[in-house]
Design a protein around this motif. Structure first.
Motif: not given
Length: 264
Positions: A146-156
């Motif tokens: 339901r949400s993402m960490t900054d690390e996951q966002k950077a990965q995307v």
């Protein structure tokens, strides 16, 4: 026959029956309302998007208090009138079957088919941002998040940038803006939500004043409907600015020389 942006040569219809318009839906859920202006003109296409008609918006009607309001459109070829509900317009927009003849201003974000009126550079930037938004949504759906960490966002961001060849991907502040727009923007024409709003930048004053600007738009729409060119626009403005003309008392005569002297 005009060559349109999607490189399909369209054929002009003789009657609106050739468009095979979608039927209205009874008890349709409340949906996003459209921002349509009086006399604003639209292309409406058949399901295969090979035929078109030009229709002018004439207002909204409601037969009874418990009935759904319907928008009235007049076919410029035959003067036949058709009535479309918000649901039908949304169906046409989703199928890319309705497009404005003259693109809306940047402030009018909720016009069916308005993404087709975006300037090439606006469209390119919007497509790029939409790719990142879709990347975020796909990642969350595939990982049941339901949400993402900054690390996951950077990965995307890194993954999408490589896929689309973007050598200047958005920074951290851009991530949050893209996610916010994806969640709150126009759901029927998502590309418009990600387009830069040029009207909010720099000098927002109209070049010729609101009335003259309206006259130019009216003349351009009439010229398109008549398959004319810039000479047709100039002739209409000259006619309307004379004594007894549509815009004679609006101040158009005072600026017509400056407007009409432009060759385009």
């Amino acid at each position: 026959m005009p060559l349109m942006r999607d490189d399909i040569i369209w054929q002009k219809i003789k009657t609106y029956h050739e468009l095979d318009l979608p039927p209205d839906r009874e008890n349709a859920p409340t949906i996003q309302a459209w921002e349509l202006k009086d006399r604003q003109q639209f292309f409406i296409l058949n399901p295969r998007r090979t035929k078109y008609g030009i229709f002018s918006f004439g207002g909204t009607l409601q037969a009874a208090k418990d009935s759904n309001p319907q928008s009235e459109f007049t076919h410029l070829g035959t003067n036949d009138r058709i009535y479309l509900s918000d649901w039908q317009i949304s169906e046409l927009a989703r199928a890319k079957r309705i497009r404005p003849v003259i693109g809306p201003t940047d402030g009018a974000r909720n016009v069916p088919g308005s993404s087709f009126a975006l300037k090439p550079n606006q469209r390119k930037k919007a497509v790029t941002k939409l790719a990142y938004a879709d990347g975020f949504e796909t990642f969350m759906r595939e990982n049941d998040l339901r949400s993402m960490t900054d690390e996951q966002k950077a990965q995307v961001i890194k993954k999408v940038a490589a896929e689309i060849g973007d050598d200047k991907p958005p920074g951290r502040s851009g991530w949050y803006k893209i996610i916010r727009i994806a969640r709150t923007g126009n759901q029927y024409d998502r590309l418009v939500s990600f387009a830069d709003n040029d009207a909010a930048k720099g000098n927002r004053r109209l070049r010729y004043g609101p009335t003259t600007n309206d006259a130019i738009i009216d003349a351009a729409q009439a010229a398109v409907a008549a398959r004319g060119d810039w000479k047709t626009i100039r002739a209409l403005l000259e006619k309307w600015s004379k004594l007894g003309g549509r815009y004679y008392h609006s101040g158009l005569p005072r600026v017509q020389r400056r407007v009409l002297s432009h060759p385009h």
